[in-house]
Design an enzyme around this catalytic site. Structure first.
Site, short mmCIF file in Angstrom:
data_model
loop_
_atom_site.label_atom_id
_atom_site.label_comp_id
_atom_site.label_asym_id
_atom_site.label_seq_id
_atom_site.Cartn_x
_atom_site.Cartn_y
_atom_site.Cartn_z
N CYS A 99 0.83 -1.19 0.00
CA CYS A 99 0.00 0.00 0.00
C CYS A 99 0.86 1.24 0.00
O CYS A 99 1.90 1.29 0.67
CB CYS A 99 -0.90 -0.02 1.23
SG CYS A 99 -2.05 1.37 1.32
N HIS A 141 -8.78 -3.68 -2.88
CA HIS A 141 -7.88 -2.88 -2.04
C HIS A 141 -8.34 -1.42 -2.03
O HIS A 141 -8.44 -0.80 -0.97
CB HIS A 141 -6.45 -3.01 -2.56
CG HIS A 141 -5.45 -2.19 -1.81
ND1 HIS A 141 -4.56 -2.74 -0.93
CD2 HIS A 141 -5.20 -0.85 -1.81
CE1 HIS A 141 -3.80 -1.78 -0.41
NE2 HIS A 141 -4.18 -0.62 -0.94
N GLU A 142 -8.59 -0.86 -3.22
CA GLU A 142 -8.96 0.55 -3.31
C GLU A 142 -10.35 0.83 -2.77
O GLU A 142 -10.57 1.85 -2.10
CB GLU A 142 -8.81 1.05 -4.76
CG GLU A 142 -7.41 0.95 -5.33
CD GLU A 142 -6.32 1.63 -4.50
OE1 GLU A 142 -6.62 2.51 -3.68
OE2 GLU A 142 -5.15 1.25 -4.68
N HIS A 145 -10.19 1.16 0.89
CA HIS A 145 -9.78 2.50 1.31
C HIS A 145 -10.98 3.43 1.42
O HIS A 145 -11.08 4.22 2.37
CB HIS A 145 -8.76 3.10 0.34
CG HIS A 145 -7.35 2.76 0.64
ND1 HIS A 145 -6.71 3.11 1.81
CD2 HIS A 145 -6.42 2.11 -0.11
CE1 HIS A 145 -5.47 2.68 1.78
NE2 HIS A 145 -5.26 2.06 0.63
#
Length: 175
Positions: A99, A141-142, A145
């Protein structure tokens, strides 16, 4: 469309910054998203230049708690406004994830093998992206966030964290 104007890169928030835990707000207008996408593109490209890796970044990582993701993956560019899952496979795979917000740390975690994500593109049109493998992992993953979830939150166990230097020493390859 993202302009050819070269915007300076933005500071990437680091692990421990409380804004990384915020749930990002939907973005109602393309005009609100355009300058953030410019900053995301510039920041991704600068990070890649200085660190040697990077495929995607979320707006919250540059201090903008907006539901925006910018990805450059295998020659394709994705600018996703208000992405939402339509599907996440039950089949999973495990991987070491990294990351921008903790670039020297890798996390062993589990992700869905495939996803389908609905989003608005740069022209405001509703689009779908179906992804498997690496692109699926990157989208997850994004989107994490955007929901205030970090890869460290998904570590499989207490032995699932590794510095980049140790990863290279143990596995003989750069992640």
């Amino acid at each position: 469309m993202i302009s050819s104007y070269v915007m300076p890169s933005r500071r990437i928030l680091q692990l421990g910054d409380p804004l990384l835990r915020a749930v990002s707000a939907p973005v109602s207008a393309h005009s609100d998203a355009a300058p953030i996408f410019e900053g995301l593109r510039a920041t991704l490209q600068e990070f890649r230049r200085t660190h040697g890796f990077g495929r995607g970044i979320s707006a919250v990582q540059i201090g903008e708690p907006a539901r925006l993701i910018y990805i450059e993956f295998e020659g394709a560019v994705y600018a996703l406004r208000n992405p939402e899952y339509e599907f996440q496979s039950d089949a999973k795979f495990k991987l070491w994830d990294d990351c921008f917000s903790f670039p020297n740390l890798l996390v062993y975690l589990e992700r869905s093998q495939s996803v389908r994500v609905r989003y608005e593109d740069l022209d405001g049109k509703i689009r779908l992206v179906e992804a498997a493998g690496a692109l699926s992992e990157l989208l997850q993953h994004e989107i994490d966030h955007l929901d205030g979830i970090l890869a460290v939150d998904r570590a499989l166990d207490r032995n699932s964290l590794c510095t980049r230097e140790e990863y290279v020493r143990r596995f003989g390859v750069s992640q």
